[in-house]
Design a protein around this motif. Structure first.
Motif, short mmCIF file in Angstrom:
data_model
loop_
_atom_site.label_atom_id
_atom_site.label_comp_id
_atom_site.label_asym_id
_atom_site.label_seq_id
_atom_site.Cartn_x
_atom_site.Cartn_y
_atom_site.Cartn_z
N LYS A 167 0.81 -1.22 0.00
CA LYS A 167 0.00 0.00 0.00
C LYS A 167 0.85 1.28 0.00
CE LYS A 167 -4.17 -1.83 2.21
NZ LYS A 167 -5.02 -1.82 3.42
N GLU A 168 2.01 1.23 0.64
CA GLU A 168 2.84 2.43 0.79
C GLU A 168 3.70 2.67 -0.44
OE1 GLU A 168 2.52 4.58 3.06
OE2 GLU A 168 1.31 3.49 4.52
N LYS A 169 4.22 3.90 -0.51
CA LYS A 169 5.10 4.28 -1.62
C LYS A 169 6.30 5.04 -1.07
CE LYS A 169 1.40 4.71 -5.07
NZ LYS A 169 0.69 5.64 -5.98
N LYS B 107 10.37 1.64 1.42
CA LYS B 107 11.74 1.14 1.62
C LYS B 107 11.97 0.76 3.08
CE LYS B 107 13.71 3.77 -2.21
NZ LYS B 107 14.63 4.88 -2.59
N MET B 108 11.44 1.58 4.00
CA MET B 108 11.56 1.28 5.42
C MET B 108 10.88 -0.05 5.74
SD MET B 108 9.96 3.24 8.72
CE MET B 108 8.36 2.46 8.45
N LEU C 273 10.55 -5.94 6.99
CA LEU C 273 10.12 -7.27 6.56
C LEU C 273 11.28 -8.26 6.63
CD1 LEU C 273 8.00 -9.14 5.31
CD2 LEU C 273 8.67 -8.30 3.05
N VAL C 274 12.45 -7.85 6.15
CA VAL C 274 13.64 -8.72 6.19
C VAL C 274 13.99 -9.05 7.64
CG1 VAL C 274 16.12 -8.86 5.69
CG2 VAL C 274 14.55 -7.89 3.98
N ALA C 275 14.03 -8.00 8.48
CA ALA C 275 14.36 -8.19 9.90
C ALA C 275 13.34 -9.10 10.58
CB ALA C 275 14.42 -6.84 10.60
N TYR C 276 12.08 -8.93 10.22
CA TYR C 276 10.99 -9.71 10.83
C TYR C 276 11.12 -11.18 10.49
CZ TYR C 276 6.31 -10.26 12.81
OH TYR C 276 5.25 -10.60 13.60
N MET D 286 14.64 2.36 11.35
CA MET D 286 14.02 3.46 12.09
C MET D 286 14.88 4.74 11.98
SD MET D 286 12.84 1.36 15.44
CE MET D 286 12.06 2.70 16.32
N MET D 287 16.21 4.57 12.03
CA MET D 287 17.10 5.72 11.94
C MET D 287 17.12 6.29 10.53
SD MET D 287 20.36 4.78 14.36
CE MET D 287 20.73 3.20 13.62
N LYS D 288 17.25 5.40 9.55
CA LYS D 288 17.36 5.83 8.15
C LYS D 288 16.13 6.59 7.68
CE LYS D 288 18.29 4.06 3.48
NZ LYS D 288 19.39 4.98 3.18
N TYR D 289 14.97 6.15 8.14
CA TYR D 289 13.73 6.77 7.68
C TYR D 289 13.08 7.64 8.75
CZ TYR D 289 14.64 3.72 3.83
OH TYR D 289 15.25 3.10 2.77
#
Length: 535
Positions: A162-164, A169-170, A175-178, A216-219
């Protein structure tokens, strides 16, 4: 190699990493709800890792049993706090699901030390004291762990599609970390059920904490620079604390205590500084947002004002034109027998009417310029010298009537032809000559043209008149600005002509400025126009 030692080391790394992030997020970052939930999540990872480390280093059944209870409490609270944080940062409305999750978690936690959760400890796959699953454990795995982990996975994937932009990207990072955390946590379950698969996933538990924090830091959910420094210091402080606990000598212990105190001192300073910096940053961002909103409102109001002025000016245009026609007809000789006094009155009325027409035209020009509705007729290879010659002839008579000398100094070489709207440039030059004659009581007005380095031309209008005080220079080209000389000489005007002129010159990619040595020392207005430019 003894698996107890290997996996104890991985638990230590996981625990130290989680504890460092817990300290930073709880004490070093702004107290947002998402950050508090993340701190709670990292706390339970630390709690689980703490139990894991000491459990695997236990030398007796009773000691191992105590640390298993600590491990269980930590692991039971990880899924719900994890899901709670995911739902918060993704802005999902999952209040009911979260409440049910916490309720079930607290219920299960009461049985974490009972035989319903694990029936005892037994050796398996090289481990000395591994727990055996009780009747409640499969439900914990299926509902609390599996259920809430898969709910989180569903919400992440749903938000990802849904997001853009940056948020998408965040979410990819999350998702990868999860997925890493899901696999690493689940790797502990097989041995509980007697399946001899070692929990190799424990080696990457700390990775998903880093990935989450990086995302969280990057975004901009956390301040990257601040958090990076704080995590590094916290990690070192935690390691120093552990080394202090396992010191072999008093001297070594005291040295570790001293180092820890210094680190805590510097850490508190950094936290204080970063909090102040973040507050200033948030304040600045808030002010920027408010300024943008105010600016948008001002633009809307300015457009409304320009529209109103344009409509009003158009309505005002017709009556003066009609008055001009009738007064001019009344003054025509041979048709009307008027005495000299009446003629004088009509001439004054005509002059005032002309000023009104000029004012309306200036207001209309400003309205068109500021609303972007003014029409231009730009043409290449236009001769500005023709405009200057025409205006010289037009104003020479008026200057002579006032007792002034109007001088035209032409360029020694033919004036370069330029790209311009001849009508608009004529208005600008005409206004400058008109002003020069108005503000000069005696002496001369000089119009000079010249070429500048084959790329520009310059038109200068100088006089020996009233001059411009230094205090008036900064406001000279502003709307409705009239210098002190106008009041001193009693010269009528609106202060719009020069303002409109500057706008016209700017549209031609040129420059206009004024020079004066002061009161009664004359002035010079300079127009500089490029030969070629792109629209």
């Amino acid at each position: 190699m003894d698996p107890n030692k290997i996996f104890a080391i991985s638990a230590l790394i996981n625990g130290l990493t989680a504890l460092a992030f817990f300290i930073v997020v709880l004490f070093g970052l702004k107290k947002s709800f998402a950050n508090r939930i993340f701190a709670l999540f990292t706390f339970f990872i630390w709690f689980w890792s703490l139990g894991y480390y000491f459990w695997l280093n236990s030398s007796s059944y009773e000691e191992a049993n105590f640390w298993i209870v600590i491990l269980n409490l930590g692991s039971i609270f990880i899924p719900i706090t994890y899901y709670h944080w995911i739902a918060t940062i993704l802005q999902k409305n999952r209040k009911v699901i979260i409440k049910i999750g916490y309720t079930l978690t607290f219920i299960v936690s009461f049985f974490s030390s009972s035989k319903f959760f694990y029936t005892g400890l037994s050796p398996i796959a090289g481990f000395h004291f591994w727990p055996v699953a009780g009747v409640l454990y499969p439900y914990y795995v299926a509902i609390l762990y599996g259920g809430y982990f898969f709910l989180g996975l569903f919400d992440i994937i749903d938000s990802f599609f849904k997001e853009k932009g940056a948020k998408k990207k965040m979410i990819r990072f999350i998702l990868v970390a999860y997925l890493i955390s899901l696999i690493s946590g689940a790797s502990n379950f097989p041995l509980w059920f007697g399946i001899k698969i070692l929990p190799y996933g424990n080696f990457i538990v700390f990775v998903h904490v880093f990935l989450f924090s990086y995302a969280m830091m990057k975004y901009n959910l956390m301040n990257m620079k601040t958090m990076s420094i704080q995590v590094a210091i916290s990690f070192i402080a935690v390691v120093t604390f552990v080394e202090m606990l396992i010191s072999n000598t008093i001297q070594d212990f005291l040295m570790r205590v001293f180092l820890l105190i210094i680190m805590i001192f510097f850490f508190s300073l950094i936290i204080k500084t970063s909090k102040e910096t973040n507050k200033q940053k948030e304040k600045l961002e808030k002010l920027t947002t408010e300024l943008k909103q105010t600016n948008r409102k001002l633009i809307v109001l300015d457009n409304a004002k320009n529209e109103f002025v344009s409509i009003a000016a158009h309505q005002l245009r017709t009556p003066p034109t009609v008055i001009k026609g009738y007064v001019s007809m009344a003054l025509e000789e041979g048709k009307n027998k008027l005495d000299n006094k009446t003629k004088d009155y009509l001439k004054r009325a005509l002059i005032s009417n002309e000023r009104l027409i000029e004012l309306v035209e200036d207001i209309l020009d400003i309205s068109r310029i500021e609303s972007g509705k003014i029409q231009y007729n730009f043409k290449d290879n236009q001769d500005c010298s023709e405009i200057v010659d025409e205006l010289y002839k037009l104003f020479e008579i008026r200057a002579r009537e006032k007792g002034l000398k109007l001088i035209l100094k032409k360029s020694k070489t033919p004036l370069l032809k330029i790209k311009m709207d001849s009508k608009r440039i004529r208005e600008v030059i005409s206004n400058l000559i008109d002003n020069a004659i108005k503000y000069t009581q005696k002496g001369e007005v000089i119009i000079e043209t010249k070429n500048i380095d084959e790329k520009k031309i310059r038109i200068e209008v100088s006089d020996t008149g009233a001059g411009i005080p230094k205090k008036d220079m900064s406001n000279l080209f502003k709307k409705f600005s009239r210098g002190t000389s106008t009041k001193r000489l009693g010269v009528n005007g609106t202060g719009l002509g020069i303002y409109v002129g500057k706008k016209m010159v700017k549209i031609h990619h040129g420059k206009i400025w004024a020079e004066s040595e002061g009161i009664n020392k004359g002035s010079k207005f300079v127009i500089e126009l490029p030969v070629k430019w792109k629209e």
